[in-house]
Design a protein around this motif. Structure first.
Motif, PDB file in Angstrom:
ATOM      1  N   ALA A  16       0.742  -1.429  -0.107  1.00 49.92           N
ATOM      2  CA  ALA A  16       0.008  -0.040   0.194  1.00 49.92           C
ATOM      3  C   ALA A  16       0.826   1.295   0.055  1.00 49.92           C
ATOM      4  O   ALA A  16       1.986   1.220   0.476  1.00 49.92           O
ATOM      5  CB  ALA A  16      -0.823   0.086   1.165  1.00 49.92           C
ATOM      6  N   ALA A  17       0.365   2.368  -0.687  1.00 49.03           N
ATOM      7  CA  ALA A  17       0.801   3.641  -0.571  1.00 49.03           C
ATOM      8  C   ALA A  17       0.632   4.371   0.454  1.00 49.03           C
ATOM      9  O   ALA A  17      -0.431   4.406   1.168  1.00 49.03           O
ATOM     10  CB  ALA A  17       0.644   4.563  -1.966  1.00 49.03           C
ATOM     11  N   SER A  18       1.626   5.259   1.119  1.00 46.67           N
ATOM     12  CA  SER A  18       1.514   5.863   2.237  1.00 46.67           C
ATOM     13  C   SER A  18       2.223   7.134   2.390  1.00 46.67           C
ATOM     14  O   SER A  18       2.797   7.407   1.465  1.00 46.67           O
ATOM     15  CB  SER A  18       1.689   5.003   3.719  1.00 46.67           C
ATOM     16  OG  SER A  18       2.962   4.804   3.674  1.00 46.67           O
ATOM     17  N   ARG A  51      -2.322   4.111  -8.275  1.00 48.31           N
ATOM     18  CA  ARG A  51      -1.316   3.300  -7.375  1.00 48.31           C
ATOM     19  C   ARG A  51      -0.352   2.617  -8.384  1.00 48.31           C
ATOM     20  O   ARG A  51       0.864   2.198  -8.124  1.00 48.31           O
ATOM     21  CB  ARG A  51      -2.120   2.022  -6.719  1.00 48.31           C
ATOM     22  CG  ARG A  51      -1.230   1.044  -5.846  1.00 48.31           C
ATOM     23  CD  ARG A  51      -0.322   1.363  -5.011  1.00 48.31           C
ATOM     24  NE  ARG A  51       0.754   0.445  -4.518  1.00 48.31           N
ATOM     25  CZ  ARG A  51       1.646  -0.002  -5.150  1.00 48.31           C
ATOM     26  NH1 ARG A  51       2.019   0.857  -6.374  1.00 48.31           N
ATOM     27  NH2 ARG A  51       2.277  -0.879  -4.939  1.00 48.31           N
ATOM     28  N   ASN A 251      -1.920  -3.666  -4.825  1.00 45.27           N
ATOM     29  CA  ASN A 251      -1.113  -3.620  -3.827  1.00 45.27           C
ATOM     30  C   ASN A 251      -0.172  -4.898  -3.894  1.00 45.27           C
ATOM     31  O   ASN A 251       0.650  -5.068  -2.852  1.00 45.27           O
ATOM     32  CB  ASN A 251      -1.747  -3.389  -2.461  1.00 45.27           C
ATOM     33  CG  ASN A 251      -2.034  -1.729  -2.464  1.00 45.27           C
ATOM     34  OD1 ASN A 251      -1.439  -0.989  -3.136  1.00 45.27           O
ATOM     35  ND2 ASN A 251      -3.313  -1.747  -1.651  1.00 45.27           N
ATOM     36  N   ASP A 314      -2.702  10.438   2.974  1.00 43.93           N
ATOM     37  CA  ASP A 314      -3.395   9.246   3.743  1.00 43.93           C
ATOM     38  C   ASP A 314      -4.761   8.922   3.070  1.00 43.93           C
ATOM     39  O   ASP A 314      -5.595   8.035   3.418  1.00 43.93           O
ATOM     40  CB  ASP A 314      -3.880  10.151   5.143  1.00 43.93           C
ATOM     41  CG  ASP A 314      -2.787  10.114   6.091  1.00 43.93           C
ATOM     42  OD1 ASP A 314      -1.787   9.448   5.855  1.00 43.93           O
ATOM     43  OD2 ASP A 314      -2.709  11.199   6.959  1.00 43.93           O
ATOM     44  N   LEU A 316      -5.391   8.343  -0.324  1.00 46.71           N
ATOM     45  CA  LEU A 316      -5.231   7.536  -1.580  1.00 46.71           C
ATOM     46  C   LEU A 316      -5.836   6.174  -1.117  1.00 46.71           C
ATOM     47  O   LEU A 316      -6.401   5.409  -1.743  1.00 46.71           O
ATOM     48  CB  LEU A 316      -4.116   7.674  -2.084  1.00 46.71           C
ATOM     49  CG  LEU A 316      -3.842   6.894  -3.419  1.00 46.71           C
ATOM     50  CD1 LEU A 316      -4.760   7.658  -4.583  1.00 46.71           C
ATOM     51  CD2 LEU A 316      -2.248   7.107  -3.752  1.00 46.71           C
ATOM     52  N   ASN A 317      -5.422   5.613   0.018  1.00 50.67           N
ATOM     53  CA  ASN A 317      -5.599   4.346   0.563  1.00 50.67           C
ATOM     54  C   ASN A 317      -7.119   3.928   0.713  1.00 50.67           C
ATOM     55  O   ASN A 317      -7.245   2.666   0.892  1.00 50.67           O
ATOM     56  CB  ASN A 317      -4.602   4.105   1.724  1.00 50.67           C
ATOM     57  CG  ASN A 317      -4.138   2.653   1.462  1.00 50.67           C
ATOM     58  OD1 ASN A 317      -4.094   2.078   0.327  1.00 50.67           O
ATOM     59  ND2 ASN A 317      -4.096   1.983   2.683  1.00 50.67           N
ATOM     60  N   LYS A 318      -7.887   4.903   1.000  1.00 48.91           N
ATOM     61  CA  LYS A 318      -9.334   4.793   1.203  1.00 48.91           C
ATOM     62  C   LYS A 318      -9.759   3.881  -0.032  1.00 48.91           C
ATOM     63  O   LYS A 318     -10.801   3.195   0.197  1.00 48.91           O
ATOM     64  CB  LYS A 318     -10.183   6.016   1.278  1.00 48.91           C
ATOM     65  CG  LYS A 318      -9.832   6.698   2.775  1.00 48.91           C
ATOM     66  CD  LYS A 318     -10.864   8.023   2.842  1.00 48.91           C
ATOM     67  CE  LYS A 318     -10.492   9.166   3.651  1.00 48.91           C
ATOM     68  NZ  LYS A 318     -10.192   8.537   5.151  1.00 48.91           N
ATOM     69  N   PHE A 320      -8.476   1.454  -1.483  1.00 51.02           N
ATOM     70  CA  PHE A 320      -8.264   0.131  -1.092  1.00 51.02           C
ATOM     71  C   PHE A 320      -8.959  -0.521   0.039  1.00 51.02           C
ATOM     72  O   PHE A 320      -9.116  -1.657   0.215  1.00 51.02           O
ATOM     73  CB  PHE A 320      -6.647  -0.268  -1.192  1.00 51.02           C
ATOM     74  CG  PHE A 320      -6.199   0.329  -2.492  1.00 51.02           C
ATOM     75  CD1 PHE A 320      -6.027  -0.538  -3.474  1.00 51.02           C
ATOM     76  CD2 PHE A 320      -5.510   1.627  -2.793  1.00 51.02           C
ATOM     77  CE1 PHE A 320      -5.542  -0.293  -4.759  1.00 51.02           C
ATOM     78  CE2 PHE A 320      -5.358   2.054  -3.869  1.00 51.02           C
ATOM     79  CZ  PHE A 320      -5.172   0.998  -4.998  1.00 51.02           C
ATOM     80  N   THR A 321      -9.407   0.276   1.036  1.00 54.20           N
ATOM     81  CA  THR A 321     -10.120  -0.128   2.516  1.00 54.20           C
ATOM     82  C   THR A 321     -11.400   0.050   2.131  1.00 54.20           C
ATOM     83  O   THR A 321     -12.155  -0.603   2.909  1.00 54.20           O
ATOM     84  CB  THR A 321      -9.570   0.725   3.599  1.00 54.20           C
ATOM     85  OG1 THR A 321      -9.709   2.253   3.307  1.00 54.20           O
ATOM     86  CG2 THR A 321      -7.913   0.693   4.004  1.00 54.20           C
TER      87      THR A 321
END
Ligand SMILES: NC(=O)c1ccc[n+]([C@@H]2O[C@H](COP(=O)([O-])OP(=O)(O)OC[C@H]3O[C@@H](n4cnc5c(N)ncnc54)[C@H](OP(=O)(O)O)[C@@H]3O)[C@@H](O)[C@H]2O)c1
Length: 333
Positions: A16-18, A51, A251, A314, A316-318, A320-321
């Motif tokens: 995952a990107a962070s 991503r 990912n 913070d 971007l990862n939404k 994926f979740t």
């Protein structure tokens, strides 16, 4: 002097990107050359493709270079122009990047009409993801009235529009989404026929068999992995499978393919990929139809707008979740 705030790619993620993969920079806005336009970016679109763009190498486009502004679709206002087709105050979209101000060649911009719809819609419903849903379903799968269409990533931007267009075309629509709230949205708000919560379904193959005994005529896949593999067990003869994306795999360093692929043979199915860029020349067909359906009350649309570019790393990862509800955007202050 105008100061630009921008996020550049600082490191390539594995997984995952962070925050650590981006760097915030502040620097003066560059001078315009002939043919260029300066845009104040109002909205930055967060899309799953970003991503993939963080990886090295080239797929359908080249990966973002380390140190370059993170690539993103954006919408904003012309504030200076050295291009005859653009005037101060006009609204445009393009690959404007994760920043407050973008300098772009006029040839790479699209003028948009915000008289009747908000600017942000041109990054979702009437923009790249909207075109993906429209052409991915209608051009690649050609659904007929009475056919059964299964959509994965169904409560997301592309998926929710695919299912709504399939309903307009007279199809029975089933969606796969994560969680009871998203499934309730599909059934109650969008009026779909079936919703399957993959996060609370231990045996997807059995659930698909139980809910779709007649099989599926179209499968529009946004997710890949186990969901694609399970859907392949339900193909009706002549099924059209559209591979739009595989977010479950973005990912992963080694994406997995479907072990059930021989079902494609027995169902005499066709499987096609779509890259929306191929349809940009036909954008008006999609924009006209989708706008008409919205006016007729046949399409519902939700946006999830996050205020402030500082939230970008913070947020971007939404995607994926699945924390977001609707098209995910950053609004610049
Ligand atoms: N080919 C093209 O030209 C093109 C263009 C645009 C988009 N796409 C693809 O279309 C797909 C959807 O994009 P979008 O913009 O509409 O995003 P989106 O659906 O609004 O957001 C992504 C959704 O994917 C779901 N998801 C994330 N990880 C998952 C996993 N491991 N398993 C199952 N579901 C997962 C989440 O929903 P849940 O809460 O339901 O899990 C999340 O909300 C992506 O694969 C994207 O790459 C392709």
């Amino acid at each position: 002097m105008m100061i630009n705030i921008r996020y550049v790619l600082a490191a390539r993620p594995s997984g995952a990107a962070s925050e650590q993969h981006f760097r915030r920079e502040e620097l003066p806005v560059q001078q315009l050359e002939e043919g260029e336009v300066l845009i104040k970016v109002h909205y930055i679109s967060l899309d799953p493709a970003m991503r993939g763009w963080m990886n090295a190498g080239t797929t359908y486009v080249k990966g973002v270079e380390i140190g370059a502004v993170m690539r993103a679709f954006g919408a904003g206002e012309v504030v200076l122009s050295k291009h005859p087709d653009y005037a101060i105050g006009q609204m445009v979209t393009g690959l404007l990047g994760v920043q407050h101000y973008a300098v772009e060649k006029g040839a790479y911009l699209t003028l948009v009409n915000t008289a009747e719809v908000p600017l942000s819609w041109y990054l979702g419903l009437l923009g790249m993801p909207g075109l993906t849903a429209y052409f991915g379903l209608l051009d690649k799968a050609n659904p007929k009235p009475g056919e059964t269409v299964l959509v994965s990533g169904a409560a997301g931007m592309v998926g929710s529009l695919v299912g709504q267009i399939a309903k307009i075309k007279g199809c029975k629509v089933a969606g796969i989404a994560g969680g009871p709230e998203k499934c309730a949205y599909l059934l109650e708000d969008l009026g779909w026929d079936i919703a399957i919560d993959y996060k609370h379904t231990p045996d997807m193959v059995a659930r698909l068999q139980e809910t779709l005994p007649e099989g599926i005529n179209v499968f529009f896949d946004n997710v890949g992995g186990d969901i694609l593999n399970a859907a392949l067990t339900r193909l009706a003869i002549g099924c059209r499978i559209v591979i739009c994306g595989a977010i479950s795999q973005y990912n992963q360093s080694t994406p997995i393919g479907p072990s059930n692929y021989l079902k494609i043979v027995s169902a005499r199915a066709t499987l096609s990929g779509i890259i929306v860029f191929d349809y940009f020349g036909r954008a008006n067909e999609a924009i006209n139809d989708i706008s008409t359906w919205v006016k007729e009350g046949k399409i519902k649309y939700r946006e999830h707008i996050i205020p402030g570019i500082e939230q970008f790393p913070d947020s971007l990862n939404k995607l994926f979740t699945g924390e977001h509800q609707g098209k995910l955007l950053i609004q610049n202050s």
